[in-house]
Design a protein around this motif. Structure first.
Motif, PDB file in Angstrom:
ATOM      1  N   ILE A 120       0.370  -1.417  -0.405  1.00 37.14           N
ATOM      2  CA  ILE A 120       0.091  -0.028   0.095  1.00 37.14           C
ATOM      3  C   ILE A 120       1.133   1.234   0.091  1.00 37.14           C
ATOM      4  O   ILE A 120       0.339   2.191  -0.517  1.00 37.14           O
ATOM      5  CB  ILE A 120      -1.153  -0.146   1.125  1.00 37.14           C
ATOM      6  N   SER A 121       2.032   1.267   1.122  1.00 34.05           N
ATOM      7  CA  SER A 121       2.942   2.573   0.723  1.00 34.05           C
ATOM      8  C   SER A 121       3.419   2.364  -0.535  1.00 34.05           C
ATOM      9  O   SER A 121       3.302   3.160  -1.351  1.00 34.05           O
ATOM     10  CB  SER A 121       3.832   2.236   1.939  1.00 34.05           C
ATOM     11  N   GLU A 122       4.059   1.564  -1.137  1.00 35.87           N
ATOM     12  CA  GLU A 122       4.339   1.819  -2.842  1.00 35.87           C
ATOM     13  C   GLU A 122       3.253   1.947  -3.513  1.00 35.87           C
ATOM     14  O   GLU A 122       3.489   3.561  -3.854  1.00 35.87           O
ATOM     15  CB  GLU A 122       4.787   0.291  -2.912  1.00 35.87           C
ATOM     16  N   ILE A 123       2.206   1.785  -3.419  1.00 31.61           N
ATOM     17  CA  ILE A 123       0.629   3.015  -4.223  1.00 31.61           C
ATOM     18  C   ILE A 123       0.950   3.956  -3.851  1.00 31.61           C
ATOM     19  O   ILE A 123       0.585   5.082  -4.578  1.00 31.61           O
ATOM     20  CB  ILE A 123       0.012   1.847  -3.886  1.00 31.61           C
ATOM     21  N   ALA A 124       1.510   4.490  -2.599  1.00 31.70           N
ATOM     22  CA  ALA A 124       1.090   5.521  -2.235  1.00 31.70           C
ATOM     23  C   ALA A 124       1.886   6.413  -2.695  1.00 31.70           C
ATOM     24  O   ALA A 124       1.674   7.854  -3.033  1.00 31.70           O
ATOM     25  CB  ALA A 124       0.832   5.885  -0.200  1.00 31.70           C
ATOM     26  N   VAL A 125       3.684   6.130  -2.866  1.00 35.89           N
ATOM     27  CA  VAL A 125       3.894   6.818  -3.116  1.00 35.89           C
ATOM     28  C   VAL A 125       4.066   7.323  -5.332  1.00 35.89           C
ATOM     29  O   VAL A 125       4.132   8.296  -4.661  1.00 35.89           O
ATOM     30  CB  VAL A 125       5.399   6.524  -3.021  1.00 35.89           C
ATOM     31  N   LEU A 126       3.547   6.163  -5.548  1.00 38.28           N
ATOM     32  CA  LEU A 126       3.207   6.284  -7.080  1.00 38.28           C
ATOM     33  C   LEU A 126       1.564   7.185  -7.091  1.00 38.28           C
ATOM     34  O   LEU A 126       2.221   8.884  -8.027  1.00 38.28           O
ATOM     35  CB  LEU A 126       2.698   5.238  -8.033  1.00 38.28           C
ATOM     36  N   SER A 127       0.464   7.046  -5.904  1.00 41.75           N
ATOM     37  CA  SER A 127      -0.158   7.781  -6.224  1.00 41.75           C
ATOM     38  C   SER A 127       0.365   9.729  -5.600  1.00 41.75           C
ATOM     39  O   SER A 127      -0.449  10.321  -6.271  1.00 41.75           O
ATOM     40  CB  SER A 127      -1.166   7.337  -5.566  1.00 41.75           C
ATOM     41  N   ALA A 128       0.721   9.981  -4.596  1.00 41.23           N
ATOM     42  CA  ALA A 128       1.121  10.685  -4.470  1.00 41.23           C
ATOM     43  C   ALA A 128       1.656  12.136  -5.351  1.00 41.23           C
ATOM     44  O   ALA A 128       1.577  12.875  -5.284  1.00 41.23           O
ATOM     45  CB  ALA A 128       2.151  10.883  -3.568  1.00 41.23           C
ATOM     46  N   GLN A 129       2.284  12.012  -6.405  1.00 44.13           N
ATOM     47  CA  GLN A 129       2.893  12.061  -7.955  1.00 44.13           C
ATOM     48  C   GLN A 129       1.701  13.179  -8.384  1.00 44.13           C
ATOM     49  O   GLN A 129       2.250  14.462  -8.996  1.00 44.13           O
ATOM     50  CB  GLN A 129       3.491  11.435  -8.278  1.00 44.13           C
ATOM     51  N   ASN A 130       0.522  12.667  -8.060  1.00 41.34           N
ATOM     52  CA  ASN A 130      -0.375  13.661  -8.655  1.00 41.34           C
ATOM     53  C   ASN A 130      -1.453  14.582  -8.065  1.00 41.34           C
ATOM     54  O   ASN A 130      -2.573  14.568  -8.467  1.00 41.34           O
ATOM     55  CB  ASN A 130      -1.469  12.438  -9.524  1.00 41.34           C
ATOM     56  N   PHE A 131      -0.168  14.559  -6.679  1.00 39.70           N
ATOM     57  CA  PHE A 131      -1.107  15.954  -6.114  1.00 39.70           C
ATOM     58  C   PHE A 131       0.354  16.543  -5.163  1.00 39.70           C
ATOM     59  O   PHE A 131       1.092  16.223  -5.320  1.00 39.70           O
ATOM     60  CB  PHE A 131      -1.808  15.236  -4.726  1.00 39.70           C
ATOM     61  N   GLU A 132      -0.183  18.215  -4.809  1.00 37.15           N
ATOM     62  CA  GLU A 132       0.673  18.681  -4.367  1.00 37.15           C
ATOM     63  C   GLU A 132       1.239  18.043  -3.125  1.00 37.15           C
ATOM     64  O   GLU A 132       0.463  18.904  -2.037  1.00 37.15           O
ATOM     65  CB  GLU A 132       0.780  19.865  -4.269  1.00 37.15           C
ATOM     66  N   VAL A 133       1.989  17.428  -2.718  1.00 41.10           N
ATOM     67  CA  VAL A 133       2.214  16.668  -1.185  1.00 41.10           C
ATOM     68  C   VAL A 133       3.186  16.307  -1.578  1.00 41.10           C
ATOM     69  O   VAL A 133       3.825  15.736  -2.504  1.00 41.10           O
ATOM     70  CB  VAL A 133       0.611  16.216  -0.870  1.00 41.10           C
ATOM     71  N   ASN A 134       4.350  16.366  -0.447  1.00 33.97           N
ATOM     72  CA  ASN A 134       5.159  15.539  -0.156  1.00 33.97           C
ATOM     73  C   ASN A 134       5.896  14.839   1.018  1.00 33.97           C
ATOM     74  O   ASN A 134       4.899  14.976   2.148  1.00 33.97           O
ATOM     75  CB  ASN A 134       6.374  16.135   0.503  1.00 33.97           C
ATOM     76  N   ILE A 135       6.136  13.328   0.385  1.00 34.42           N
ATOM     77  CA  ILE A 135       6.214  12.358   1.554  1.00 34.42           C
ATOM     78  C   ILE A 135       7.206  12.376   2.139  1.00 34.42           C
ATOM     79  O   ILE A 135       8.615  12.166   1.556  1.00 34.42           O
ATOM     80  CB  ILE A 135       6.140  10.774   1.089  1.00 34.42           C
ATOM     81  N   ILE A 136       7.227  12.154   3.345  1.00 41.24           N
ATOM     82  CA  ILE A 136       8.754  13.252   3.666  1.00 41.24           C
ATOM     83  C   ILE A 136       9.093  12.486   4.899  1.00 41.24           C
ATOM     84  O   ILE A 136      10.132  12.336   5.029  1.00 41.24           O
ATOM     85  CB  ILE A 136       8.456  14.463   4.777  1.00 41.24           C
TER      86      ILE A 136
END
Length: 171
Positions: A120-136
């Motif tokens: 799920i975290s791997e999918i989250a990292v991919l999905s986050a690229q479509n938003f103005e968020v930074n996974i820190i």
């Protein structure tokens, strides 16, 4: 033997091992797929009874196992079924994560952390690229990796810097 949710997965694993090496022993099959020897025996017998595997005795009280045409067909069917389930899982997780990231974006939460290094975290990292968020950071105390996809993996939530939201990605 009662059917359970792992039954097709174990059957597919048995078929894969037999396809790779017809002279494999039951002990080798058990070790290769991580099940008990008795359970391996039961699955091999079931596959033989269903006509998925053919068995022949070879010298020195050994057996050779071969996939039958029906076995190849069942292996293909099970593989396609698992791929389909995997894609469904990916799509469902991606949809939910995109909703979560959309909520974060609307609330001006830009510094996000994930809790758990999983599929799920791997999918989250991919999905986050479509938003103005930074996974820190990704918090996972059991991981020995220093980072995933350039994102630091931390042992504790306390190790996070400024974070506005934590998304649970641990199974």
């Amino acid at each position: 033997m009662a059917m359970n949710e792992r039954d097709p997965q174990i059957t597919l694993s048995v078929l894969n091992v037999v396809e790779k090496n017809s002279h494999v022993t039951q002990r080798d099959v058990a070790k290769d797929i991580g099940i008990a020897l008795g359970l391996t025996n039961a699955y091999l017998k079931r596959c033989i009874k269903k006509g998925l595997i053919k068995v022949q005795q070879v010298p020195a009280n050994r057996y050779a196992y071969y996939l039958t045409p029906r076995g190849f067909s069942e292996k293909s069917r099970l593989t396609a079924e698992f791929l389909s389930q995997g894609f469904q899982y990916f799509r469902a997780a991606r949809t939910q994560l995109m909703e979560i990231f959309g909520t974060c974006e609307r609330r001006n939460w830009h510094n996000i952390a994930l809790h758990g290094l999983t599929d799920i975290s791997e999918i989250a990292v991919l999905s986050a690229q479509n938003f103005e968020v930074n996974i820190i950071g990704i918090v996972d105390h059991s991981s020995s990796l220093p980072q995933y996809s350039g994102i630091p993996i931390l042992e504790s939530i306390d190790d996070l810097e400024v974070v506005e939201a934590i998304i649970i990605t641990d199974l």
